[in-house]
Scaffold this motif. Structure first.
Motif, PDB file in Angstrom:
ATOM      1  N   PRO A  89      20.066  -3.637 -16.419  1.00 43.12           N
ATOM      2  CA  PRO A  89      19.080  -4.597 -15.898  1.00 43.12           C
ATOM      3  C   PRO A  89      17.753  -3.968 -15.498  1.00 43.12           C
ATOM      4  CG  PRO A  89      21.253  -4.998 -14.952  1.00 43.12           C
ATOM      5  CD  PRO A  89      21.353  -3.713 -15.693  1.00 43.12           C
ATOM      6  N   LEU A  90      17.775  -2.719 -14.975  1.00 43.55           N
ATOM      7  CA  LEU A  90      16.533  -2.126 -14.505  1.00 43.55           C
ATOM      8  C   LEU A  90      15.649  -1.656 -15.660  1.00 43.55           C
ATOM      9  CD1 LEU A  90      18.215  -2.274 -11.886  1.00 43.55           C
ATOM     10  CD2 LEU A  90      17.067  -0.174 -11.154  1.00 43.55           C
ATOM     11  N   ARG A 134      26.678 -10.694 -13.987  1.00 42.67           N
ATOM     12  CA  ARG A 134      26.254  -9.747 -12.938  1.00 42.67           C
ATOM     13  C   ARG A 134      24.985  -9.009 -13.366  1.00 42.67           C
ATOM     14  NH1 ARG A 134      27.852  -4.495 -12.668  1.00 42.67           N
ATOM     15  NH2 ARG A 134      29.797  -4.864 -13.813  1.00 42.67           N
ATOM     16  N   HIS A 135      24.947  -8.563 -14.605  1.00 41.93           N
ATOM     17  CA  HIS A 135      23.742  -7.908 -15.102  1.00 41.93           C
ATOM     18  C   HIS A 135      22.544  -8.859 -15.055  1.00 41.93           C
ATOM     19  CE1 HIS A 135      25.959  -4.630 -17.680  1.00 41.93           C
ATOM     20  NE2 HIS A 135      26.187  -4.512 -16.384  1.00 41.93           N
ATOM     21  N   ALA A 182      21.233  -9.160 -11.488  1.00 41.84           N
ATOM     22  CA  ALA A 182      20.505  -7.949 -11.102  1.00 41.84           C
ATOM     23  C   ALA A 182      19.122  -7.923 -11.741  1.00 41.84           C
ATOM     24  CB  ALA A 182      21.314  -6.717 -11.498  1.00 41.84           C
ATOM     25  N   GLU A 201      16.844 -10.270  -9.880  1.00 41.76           N
ATOM     26  CA  GLU A 201      16.457  -9.738  -8.575  1.00 41.76           C
ATOM     27  C   GLU A 201      15.280  -8.766  -8.690  1.00 41.76           C
ATOM     28  OE1 GLU A 201      18.407  -7.503  -4.657  1.00 41.76           O
ATOM     29  OE2 GLU A 201      19.639  -7.915  -6.429  1.00 41.76           O
ATOM     30  N   VAL A 202      15.346  -7.848  -9.640  1.00 44.69           N
ATOM     31  CA  VAL A 202      14.262  -6.868  -9.733  1.00 44.69           C
ATOM     32  C   VAL A 202      12.987  -7.494 -10.298  1.00 44.69           C
ATOM     33  CG1 VAL A 202      15.783  -4.879  -9.841  1.00 44.69           C
ATOM     34  CG2 VAL A 202      15.083  -5.982 -11.966  1.00 44.69           C
TER      35      VAL A 202
END
Length: 340
Positions: free
Chosen positions: A87-88, A140-141, A144, A147-148
């Motif tokens: 995700p990041l 879940r990924h 995330a 969120e970022v």
């Protein structure tokens, strides 16, 4: 109907008759088709992401290249399988591509679907946590990633950094303001559509969904959209959501169209099993003379419920022919659906 775009799976094969014989062909032709679609007045250029297949796979270099060649058209995915994504790093790639586009990205995500290989996401270094399914991991990924994208700081700065830092926790860069509101979820059921609404994601509904009532596909899809809207209202989000549906639509305007699509065979929904437990319904295709085609599409309840229509295009027939299909829909069919 507010917006109409195209959706390409980016198939390529070195076979006789294919106009897209290599990965390079698929990528470069996708860029050319985005340019052509913008010139025709279409609203969006979307690509599907598949791994371990002769199809488009890594969307962000392609989206950035499409952005550099266009000025107005929305650029998106439908969809990115989040089981495969970090995700990041994805947030960094998406932020860069969105800034290059001037804020035109519309990113569709999903928890994944059956793929070419067994547990392909494991080869990318991902595995479900204890008690999770691979679908849970994909969701879940996705959370995330959302969120970022919000732009909050998440990492403690080094007390002796190489370069000066702003105060507080550091966020991922580059950050593109507003991208969080342009994330979509590709939903295959009423329940996941409601889940997407609660997360504040727009909805992408394709030509495939769980067969939850035995009714025709477009009626089930319309019910899914209404369930999504109800969940959105209940969640209390401030903005209005966007909703897209995908369809294979071919106006029969000349001998080529009739040769490719005039013989019929896809005018009915089909039912099958994605796995041992999941009974799915596949929506019909549309191919007819423009006046008849417009009447058929007006009777499609899900198209009436959505604000965005994505035209699935036969990309291996080449850029010129796909542009011809898009132009035929925009010129001869779309006005009857209330577009422009």
């Amino acid at each position: 109907m507010k917006k109409i775009g195209f959706l390409s799976f980016g198939h390529w094969t070195p076979a006789p008759g294919s106009g897209t014989r290599s990965a390079a062909d698929a990528l470069l032709q996708s860029i050319d088709l985005a340019v052509a679609a913008e010139e025709l007045g279409a609203d969006g250029a979307y690509v599907r992401v598949h791994h371990f297949a002769r199809q488009l796979a890594s969307p962000f270099p392609l989206l950035a290249a499409m952005a550099a060649k266009t000025r107005r058209i929305e650029l998106g995915t439908a969809v990115i399988d989040m089981r495969y994504e970090n995700p990041l790093s994805m947030a960094e790639d998406a932020g860069a591509a969105d800034l290059i586009s001037g804020g035109r990205l519309q990113l569709g995500l999903s928890r994944g679907s059956p793929e070419q290989v067994i547990d392909g996401w494991r080869h990318f270094g991902h595995a479900p946590a204890e008690g999770e399914t691979d679908a849970d991991m994909g969701r879940r990924h996705a959370l995330a990633f959302l969120e970022v994208l919000g732009g909050q700081g998440i990492a403690r700065p080094n007390p002796r950094p190489m370069f000066p830092n702003p105060p507080g926790l550091l966020r991922l860069e580059p950050h593109s303001e507003g991208l969080r509101e342009r994330i979509w979820w590709g939903s295959g059921s009423n329940a996941t559509a409601a889940w997407a609404a609660r997360q504040g994601m727009n909805l992408q509904s394709s030509t495939l969904k769980d067969d939850e009532s035995g009714e025709p596909f477009h009626i089930q899809q319309a019910a899914q959209i209404r369930a999504y809207r109800a969940a959105w209202r209940e969640a209390g989000h401030a903005r209005a959501p966007r909703i897209s549906v995908s369809r294979s639509i071919f106006p029969l305007l000349d001998d080529r169209d009739r040769a490719y699509f005039g013989s019929g065979g896809k005018e009915r929904d089909q039912v099958g099993f994605l796995d041992e437990k999941t009974r799915a319904i596949f929506g019909r295709g549309y191919a007819a003379e423009p006046e008849e085609l417009a009447a058929q599409l007006r009777a499609d309840e899900a198209i009436a419920e959505a604000d965005t229509l994505l035209l699935t295009i036969p990309n291996q027939l080449g850029v010129a022919y796909c542009a011809h299909v898009i132009e035929g829909v925009l010129k001869h069919v779309a006005p009857a659906l209330g577009w422009r």
